[in-house]
Design an enzyme around this catalytic site. Structure first.
Site, PDB file in Angstrom:
ATOM      1  N   HIS A  72      -8.381  -4.830  -0.620  1.00 48.89           N
ATOM      2  CA  HIS A  72      -7.086  -4.228  -0.291  1.00 48.89           C
ATOM      3  C   HIS A  72      -6.401  -5.082   0.777  1.00 48.89           C
ATOM      4  CE1 HIS A  72      -4.117  -1.120  -0.376  1.00 48.89           C
ATOM      5  NE2 HIS A  72      -4.252  -0.842   0.911  1.00 48.89           N
ATOM      6  N   SER A  80       0.848  -1.196   0.000  1.00 52.41           N
ATOM      7  CA  SER A  80       0.000   0.000   0.000  1.00 52.41           C
ATOM      8  C   SER A  80       0.881   1.242   0.000  1.00 52.41           C
ATOM      9  CB  SER A  80      -0.952  -0.045   1.201  1.00 52.41           C
ATOM     10  OG  SER A  80      -1.961   0.933   1.085  1.00 52.41           O
TER      11      SER A  80
END
Length: 696
Positions: free
Chosen positions: A661, A546
């Protein structure tokens, strides 16, 4: 030989030949991804990866893993995954039963059975229980693990979805119960209802029995702001409605009202303040320095005041916690009238209990928790108003798996509830703390876990993040332990600027222009490992995801000589277009705005997608993402892989079909993601297990 195509470049940042890879489900893009996946799997899969996947999945699926619980209306709820319930099982029990070795669990909802019955790729994303009776709940179900989720009303007594009940199609957002027949819906669903970041722009009042499309808008923000939210606060001496307008990731304006149509009153506190109230008391912490009544309070100070006095205009705050250069209050919450502060003092955990009384506030430590490793504390009861003072605590360190403890505000010795099983053999391993000196002289801490004897050639797994005020602490990491430490490797956890290890100033130093500095911190630690004789640069395998994905790509372009292999997961990479991709606009406060020339001047320095150039000696890199990540666009990983391959880099791509995610939607998905990534890293640094060597 023709010159390589360097596009996009810093000089021409918008000349991007790979924009077509941003079409998530486009035929050409999917065909390209399928080919890259095939190449990656053919190169790195094998018996060793399959065995590692099995080993990790077995760890994640163990029946004696800790079932973390939350108490709601007298019952303890848990969401559980294992080899039988791969999507998960919502279940509940009593506290008395939970204290036993074999709790008597009552199944509430089987997500695997639901997914099969409806032929949908459901992933459970949590629930919101109606607070008065506790009989109804709004369940969040997403397809493939995306942030966008469908809301459905569920009967916790009958254990079924409510016929004709509330149902809201999938979108980013949430809903809160105003009463048993009315919802406050903060959802991006519908034309014009989303901000530029893709989150809810409006709050709507939705009565039972009506169509959600007709629900009245009662609160809204502009599309340029991040999101809005609404809820009901019944944790006070009076019931009131809360409306939040989050302008960006750091700042928010909060309003209260006694009823839906009553005037809304803005809470007169700075937009970067974090605060909680309980009865007649308010606790506040601001992320920047704050001058009140002629007194300047350093950023991170926790202040207290009487709630009635505050509402009457008084600003006579008293100081409850004073931060230091390496002393920070990470979080605070109320439980049964006591304020619980989670403190890091030079990375050592401490829990403080502050109780207001007629003679002022009293302070004491929560006893029985270790002063090393990681200690986390939270309320057993989900709702503040329901708290009887019971607290749960999790304690762990890199070589000791987590224990779940039950304690309370009265201060008895904590009771051991559950202990996680050992995931790897830690014999002969030690944990040490070190500090690298960054280029600007700042000392940057890191934790080293590995064999006590140094060989000067250790295979090192190095992890970094450095953003969003998130602290990286020395926790027990089963995957790294099993696949790296148990085999004689060394693990390094870095505490970069931009994180939350030392409070607001540490975060601020790694935000916006400072993001470049956070990356340099990581490179300095890599250099320190070599300088200390732990290893050599070509034996360092680095991983980040990320926000940490930006970090890893910048190590490729700025410090390729300090690493042997790079694993870049669910990453941001293209810092020119990130604000145009999914939730990217919500992170402008962290990174800056590429459409503002002054911001692009520093953003271009960390946009590895634009600075990448041919480099035959650069380490290999694996970029991994998931197609259903609707937070960080999979196009970041796709485009970076495509450009690097065109430039001749040893670059690989792995894209899972689902998972949001994260590293996958099931334990087995997560195990595969990690097993393949670690196999890639071991190969990159020339470190093979016995099974890998035998399979050659």
């Amino acid at each position: 030989m023709p010159l390589p195509d360097l596009r996009p470049t810093v000089a021409a940042p918008d000349d991007d030949p790979y924009l077509w890879l941003e079409d998530i489900d486009g035929a050409a893009a999917l065909a390209w991804v399928a080919q890259r996946n095939s190449e990656t799997r053919a190169r790195f899969e094998g018996p060793a990866v399959a065995a590692d996947q099995d080993a990790l999945a077995a760890i994640l699926d163990r029946p004696d893993n800790i079932p973390y619980v939350t108490r709601r209306h007298g019952l303890l709820y848990n969401f559980w995954k294992d080899a039988t319930h791969v999507r998960g099982l919502l279940r509940r029990t009593t506290l008395a039963s939970f204290r036993t070795d074999q709790p008597d669990w009552e199944s509430v909802l089987d997500i695997d059975a639901l997914a099969e019955a409806e032929a949908e790729d459901w992933v459970f994303q949590g629930s919101t229980v109606e607070p008065t009776a506790g009989a109804r709940s709004l369940l969040r179900l997403s397809r493939g693990g995306s942030d966008a989720a469908e809301l459905r009303e569920f009967d916790l007594v009958e254990k079924r979805f409510v016929p004709g009940g509330f149902v809201l199609p999938a979108a980013k957002g949430s809903a809160a119960w105003l009463d048993q027949d009315t919802l406050l819906v903060s959802s991006a669903l519908g034309e014009g209802m989303a901000t530029s970041a893709g989150y809810a722009r409006t709050v709507r009042l939705w009565p039972r029995g009506t169509a959600w499309q007709t629900a009245r808008i009662i609160f809204e923000t502009t599309p340029a702001h991040m999101a809005v939210w609404a809820g009901v606060d019944d944790d006070d001496t009076r019931r009131r409605l809360i409306f939040m307008e989050r302008t960006d990731f750091i700042n928010a304006e909060v309003f209260t009202a006694d009823t839906i149509d009553a005037p809304r009153v803005r809470i007169d506190l700075p937009s970067d303040a974090w605060y909680h109230w309980n009865g007649d008391h308010l606790a506040v912490r601001r992320r920047s320095d704050w001058t009140v009544n002629g007194i300047t309070h350093p950023a991170g100070t926790v202040l207290g005041i009487s709630q009635p006095a505050f509402e009457a205009g008084s600003r006579d705050f008293i100081t409850l916690f004073t931060p230091g250069p390496r002393r920070v209050c990470q979080d605070f919450f109320w439980a049964a009238g006591t304020l619980v502060l989670s403190v890091l003092d030079d990375l050592q955990p401490r829990q403080l209990l502050l109780t207001p009384g007629p003679q002022g506030w009293t302070e004491r430590d929560l006893p029985g928790l270790p002063a090393q490793g990681v200690a986390s504390v939270w309320r057993l009861d989900e709702r503040q108003a329901a708290s009887d003072g019971s607290l749960l605590a999790s304690v762990q360190n890199p070589l000791t798996p987590a224990s779940l403890l039950l304690t309370d505000l009265s201060g008895p010795a904590p009771m051991l509830l559950k202990r996680a099983p050992v995931a790897f053999n830690a014999s002969g391993l030690a944990v040490t703390r070190h500090e690298a000196v960054a280029a600007d002289g700042v000392r940057v801490p890191y934790f080293q876990i590995g064999p006590q004897a140094e060989t000067g050639n250790a295979p090192v797994h190095m992890y970094g993040y450095g953003g969003f005020n998130i602290a990286e602490l020395p926790s027990y990491r089963a995957g790294i332990g099993k696949l790296w430490l148990e085999r004689g490797g060394t693990s390094v956890i870095t505490c970069l600027r931009g994180g939350g290890e030392f409070g607001p100033a540490w975060h601020e130093a790694g935000r916006r222009e400072g993001k470049f500095v956070a990356h340099e911190d990581f490179a300095a630690i890599a250099a320190d490992l070599a300088a200390r004789g732990v290893t050599q640069p070509h034996r360092i395998a680095a991983e980040g995801g990320s926000n940490g994905g930006i970090l890893i790509t910048n190590m490729l372009t700025r410090h390729p000589d300090r690493f042997g292999g790079l694993f870049c997961t669910i990453p941001l990479v293209d810092m020119r277009r990130y604000t145009r991709l999914l939730a990217g606009a919500s992170w402008i406060a962290e990174y800056g705005d590429p459409d503002v020339p002054e911001d692009w001047a520093f953003l271009q320095r960390i946009s590895a997608y634009h600075t990448a150039a041919p480099n035959p000696s650069a380490p290999p890199i694996l970029l991994a993402t998931t197609r259903r990540d609707d937070r960080v666009h999979p196009g970041h990983a796709r485009k970076m892989a495509a450009k690097l391959q065109a430039l001749g880099h040893r670059a690989w791509l792995l894209e899972l079909d689902a998972g949001g995610h994260s590293y996958g939607k099931t334990n087995r998905d997560r195990a595969y993601f990690t097993a393949l990534g670690d196999a890639f890293l071991r190969d990159a640094i020339g470190w093979r297990t016995a099974q890998e060597t035998a399979s050659l």
